[in-house]
Motif scaffolding. Structure first.
Motif, PDB file in Angstrom:
ATOM      1  N   LYS A  47     -11.323   7.297   5.029  1.00 36.80           N
ATOM      2  CA  LYS A  47     -10.171   7.633   4.191  1.00 36.80           C
ATOM      3  C   LYS A  47      -8.861   7.350   4.917  1.00 36.80           C
ATOM      4  O   LYS A  47      -7.953   6.751   4.359  1.00 36.80           O
ATOM      5  CB  LYS A  47     -10.245   9.089   3.759  1.00 36.80           C
ATOM      6  N   LYS A  48      -8.754   7.809   6.162  1.00 34.60           N
ATOM      7  CA  LYS A  48      -7.532   7.571   6.930  1.00 34.60           C
ATOM      8  C   LYS A  48      -7.879   7.422   8.407  1.00 34.60           C
ATOM      9  O   LYS A  48      -8.917   7.884   8.865  1.00 34.60           O
ATOM     10  CB  LYS A  48      -6.499   8.677   6.701  1.00 34.60           C
ATOM     11  N   GLN A  89       0.837  -1.202   0.000  1.00 32.29           N
ATOM     12  CA  GLN A  89       0.000   0.000   0.000  1.00 32.29           C
ATOM     13  C   GLN A  89       0.872   1.252   0.000  1.00 32.29           C
ATOM     14  O   GLN A  89       2.021   1.220   0.430  1.00 32.29           O
ATOM     15  CB  GLN A  89      -0.920   0.002   1.227  1.00 32.29           C
ATOM     16  N   LYS A 143      -1.174   4.965   3.874  1.00 31.23           N
ATOM     17  CA  LYS A 143      -2.200   3.934   4.078  1.00 31.23           C
ATOM     18  C   LYS A 143      -1.599   2.717   4.778  1.00 31.23           C
ATOM     19  O   LYS A 143      -2.227   2.123   5.654  1.00 31.23           O
ATOM     20  CB  LYS A 143      -2.843   3.535   2.758  1.00 31.23           C
ATOM     21  N   ASP A 152      -1.343   3.438   8.443  1.00 31.58           N
ATOM     22  CA  ASP A 152      -2.668   3.332   9.074  1.00 31.58           C
ATOM     23  C   ASP A 152      -3.073   1.870   9.226  1.00 31.58           C
ATOM     24  O   ASP A 152      -3.624   1.474  10.256  1.00 31.58           O
ATOM     25  CB  ASP A 152      -3.721   4.072   8.249  1.00 31.58           C
ATOM     26  N   GLY A 186      -9.795   4.434   0.608  1.00 33.61           N
ATOM     27  CA  GLY A 186      -9.203   4.423   1.945  1.00 33.61           C
ATOM     28  C   GLY A 186      -9.097   3.025   2.505  1.00 33.61           C
ATOM     29  O   GLY A 186      -8.484   2.150   1.916  1.00 33.61           O
ATOM     30  N   ILE A 187      -9.763   2.837   3.656  1.00 32.67           N
ATOM     31  CA  ILE A 187      -9.676   1.575   4.394  1.00 32.67           C
ATOM     32  C   ILE A 187     -11.078   1.163   4.838  1.00 32.67           C
ATOM     33  O   ILE A 187     -11.895   2.004   5.205  1.00 32.67           O
ATOM     34  CB  ILE A 187      -8.761   1.744   5.629  1.00 32.67           C
ATOM     35  N   ALA A 200      -7.764  -2.557   2.365  1.00 32.45           N
ATOM     36  CA  ALA A 200      -7.527  -1.285   1.686  1.00 32.45           C
ATOM     37  C   ALA A 200      -8.454  -1.223   0.479  1.00 32.45           C
ATOM     38  O   ALA A 200      -8.772  -2.249  -0.122  1.00 32.45           O
ATOM     39  CB  ALA A 200      -6.076  -1.189   1.244  1.00 32.45           C
TER      40      ALA A 200
END
Length: 141
Positions: free
Chosen positions: A119-120, A14, A18, A21, A84-85, A80
């Motif tokens: 997103k984060k 990633q 990302k 995170d 984002g996640i 992911a």
């Protein structure tokens, strides 16, 4: 390749922010589920065709389908995506609970019946996410 190695490679593939995170989220989930079975799904079906984003899974439950079949599957998932996640809380019977209970307090996230997408990591309240994960664990154990 062992599951832990697949997870490390997936997170490492990633973009840096990302990946950072995802490492933090992975560690948070492992702290909540220290004895959990780990899963890695590469997103490909039995024919090798990509059908979903890769997923890291934690824990184990048995999913029951309408046709009477069952399947072992993870309780909590981490993935992911292009935006984002996503954190998946699988197997919940009440499809409105996550949205109603955590949707307004988790921060900048989209909350559906089984998915929390953001997103984060900085966009969400980690205590609220941990509470949602703990609810999922308790509901499917």
């Amino acid at each position: 390749m062992k599951i832990e190695e697949q997870i490390k490679a997936y997170i490492g593939s990633q973009p840096a922010a990302k990946a950072d995170d995802m490492v933090s989220l992975h560690q948070t989930i492992l702290a909540l589920m220290p004895a959990a079975k780990l899963w890695f799904l590469d997103g490909k079906n039995e024919d090798g065709k990509i059908v979903s984003n890769p997923n890291i899974g934690y824990g184990q439950q048995t999913l029951h389908y309408a046709d009477g079949t069952t399947k072992p599957f993870y309780q909590i998932g981490l993935s992911a995506n292009t935006a984002g996640i996503s954190v998946y809380i699988m197997g919940l019977k009440d499809k409105d609970y996550l949205t109603q209970t955590f949707g307004k307090t988790i921060g900048k996230a989209s909350v559906t019946s089984y998915c929390i997408k953001f997103k984060k990591r900085a966009d969400i309240d980690m205590e609220v996410l941990a509470a949602a994960i703990n609810y999922g664990i308790a509901s499917t154990s």
